[in-house]
Design a protein around this motif. Structure first.
Motif, PDB file in Angstrom:
ATOM      1  N   ASN A  28     -65.894  24.500   9.184  1.00  0.00           N
ATOM      2  CA  ASN A  28     -67.329  24.650   8.981  1.00  0.00           C
ATOM      3  C   ASN A  28     -67.588  25.753   7.960  1.00  0.00           C
ATOM      4  O   ASN A  28     -66.745  26.618   7.732  1.00  0.00           O
ATOM      5  CB  ASN A  28     -68.001  24.993  10.311  1.00  0.00           C
ATOM      6  N   GLY A  29     -68.746  25.716   7.323  1.00  0.00           N
ATOM      7  CA  GLY A  29     -69.042  26.690   6.285  1.00  0.00           C
ATOM      8  C   GLY A  29     -68.756  26.112   4.917  1.00  0.00           C
ATOM      9  O   GLY A  29     -68.857  24.894   4.706  1.00  0.00           O
ATOM     10  N   ALA A  30     -68.367  26.971   4.002  1.00  0.00           N
ATOM     11  CA  ALA A  30     -68.187  26.551   2.608  1.00  0.00           C
ATOM     12  C   ALA A  30     -67.210  25.385   2.439  1.00  0.00           C
ATOM     13  O   ALA A  30     -67.494  24.466   1.656  1.00  0.00           O
ATOM     14  CB  ALA A  30     -67.755  27.739   1.756  1.00  0.00           C
ATOM     15  N   TYR A  33     -69.008  22.176   3.647  1.00  0.00           N
ATOM     16  CA  TYR A  33     -70.201  21.965   2.826  1.00  0.00           C
ATOM     17  C   TYR A  33     -69.817  21.511   1.421  1.00  0.00           C
ATOM     18  O   TYR A  33     -70.331  20.505   0.916  1.00  0.00           O
ATOM     19  CB  TYR A  33     -71.025  23.253   2.756  1.00  0.00           C
ATOM     20  N   ASN A  55     -67.551  21.009  12.423  1.00  0.00           N
ATOM     21  CA  ASN A  55     -68.070  21.165  11.053  1.00  0.00           C
ATOM     22  C   ASN A  55     -69.321  20.327  10.806  1.00  0.00           C
ATOM     23  O   ASN A  55     -69.773  20.184   9.669  1.00  0.00           O
ATOM     24  CB  ASN A  55     -66.985  20.828  10.020  1.00  0.00           C
ATOM     25  N   LYS A  57     -72.433  20.882  11.379  1.00  0.00           N
ATOM     26  CA  LYS A  57     -73.584  21.598  10.833  1.00  0.00           C
ATOM     27  C   LYS A  57     -73.514  21.677   9.313  1.00  0.00           C
ATOM     28  O   LYS A  57     -74.488  21.383   8.611  1.00  0.00           O
ATOM     29  CB  LYS A  57     -73.675  23.003  11.421  1.00  0.00           C
ATOM     30  N   SER A  58     -72.358  22.067   8.775  1.00  0.00           N
ATOM     31  CA  SER A  58     -72.224  22.193   7.319  1.00  0.00           C
ATOM     32  C   SER A  58     -72.287  20.840   6.637  1.00  0.00           C
ATOM     33  O   SER A  58     -72.824  20.717   5.525  1.00  0.00           O
ATOM     34  CB  SER A  58     -70.913  22.905   6.982  1.00  0.00           C
ATOM     35  N   GLU A  61     -75.899  19.861   6.462  1.00  0.00           N
ATOM     36  CA  GLU A  61     -76.597  20.628   5.427  1.00  0.00           C
ATOM     37  C   GLU A  61     -76.283  20.076   4.038  1.00  0.00           C
ATOM     38  O   GLU A  61     -77.166  19.983   3.178  1.00  0.00           O
ATOM     39  CB  GLU A  61     -76.196  22.093   5.519  1.00  0.00           C
TER      40      GLU A  61
END
Length: 282
Positions: A28-30, A33, A55, A57-58, A61
């Motif tokens: 998750n995160g960069a 994403y 992951n 959520k990312s 997004e």
């Protein structure tokens, strides 16, 4: 027209892009994403994740920020294998919807027929309870299609014999030399699409001498050959990468194998014998 614009048709009439972008083990995160952003930019319209990947959520997004209409993206997530009850399955789905920031998913899968630490044991009644929850989610329109992952023939028969809703998909480990023929044959006979996770055996099959030789003949990479092989076997590959170049290259699959080369690749023994194998399948 490229392979990224082509579809399979699921057994309920829903169109699913022939190549998906897998996100297993992408944090998750960069990383999640950016890789999702790059995949969408490259033309992928099929994204595959799971609640246990942590992951969602990312990925949600990246989908929102892409500017691409939600209706143009085929989004899959999965209900955790360790949760084997009707009530928990509904809660799991609600959590995924919240994580992803969407109103619906296109495909929702039971991640495995058993909790991971109990692989091989039968959970027939529990899977029927979870399947009932998924069926209600499907009937509500919050999932456009439902299916399973890592199910063997007996697991699939359990659902087919005890439910009016047929799984649309069975997502299994599938790569050159490990195509799970019994399960694949049963799925084909029952109009259940096989999705291939680990179609590159996490890279371990890419240096197989025969694969490399045939890839050179077509002036493609071993990865491109492996993914094209999956497609020509009638399955849907889910390659994953966190490198933009590989994400782009993995979609360059607009070539065809000769029947001779397809047969040769089909007859190869396991091209990644050191890769993890699901002990209940083969």
């Amino acid at each position: 027209m490229t392979i990224l614009t082509e579809n399979f048709t699921l057994n309920n009439g829903i169109k699913i892009p022939k190549v998906g972008f897998g996100t297993w083990e992408i944090p998750n995160g960069a990383p999640a994403y950016n890789s999702t952003k790059w995949a969408l930019k490259a033309g992928y319209r099929h994204i595959d994740t799971a609640l246990v990947y942590e992951n969602e959520k990312s990925i949600g997004e990246a989908i929102k920020d892409s500017g691409i209409a939600r209706s143009e993206i085929f989004l899959t997530t999965k209900q955790p294998a360790q949760n084997k009850s009707y009530d928990q399955a509904l809660k799991d789905f609600d959590q995924s919807i919240k994580n992803l920031g969407v109103d619906y998913v296109d495909l929702y899968l039971i991640h495995a027929p058993w909790p991971w630490d109990l692989a091989g044991q039968r959970f027939n009644q529990e899977n029927l309870a979870v399947w009932q929850a998924l069926s209600e989610i499907y009937q509500s329109g919050c999932a456009k299609a439902i299916g399973v992952s890592n199910f063997d023939v007996e697991d699939l028969q359990n659902l087919l014999e005890n439910s009016s809703v047929r799984p649309a998909v069975n997502q299994i480990m599938y790569y050159i030399g490990f195509t799970e023929p019994k399960i694949s044959k049963f799925c084909q006979e029952n109009d259940i699409l096989v999705e291939a996770y680990s179609p590159l055996a996490t890279g371990l099959m890419l240096n197989n001498p025969t694969v490399k030789e045939i890839a050179a003949k077509y002036q493609v990479t071993s990865a491109q050959l492996a993914l094209r092989f999956v497609l020509e076997k009638g399955a849907l590959p889910l390659p994953r990468s966190t490198q933009e170049k590989h994400i782009i290259d993995n979609a360059k699959l607009d070539f065809e194998l000769t029947s001779t080369d397809l047969e040769l690749l089909s007859e190869l023994k396991d091209t990644a014998p050191k890769h993890y194998h699901n002990e209940t399948q083969g």
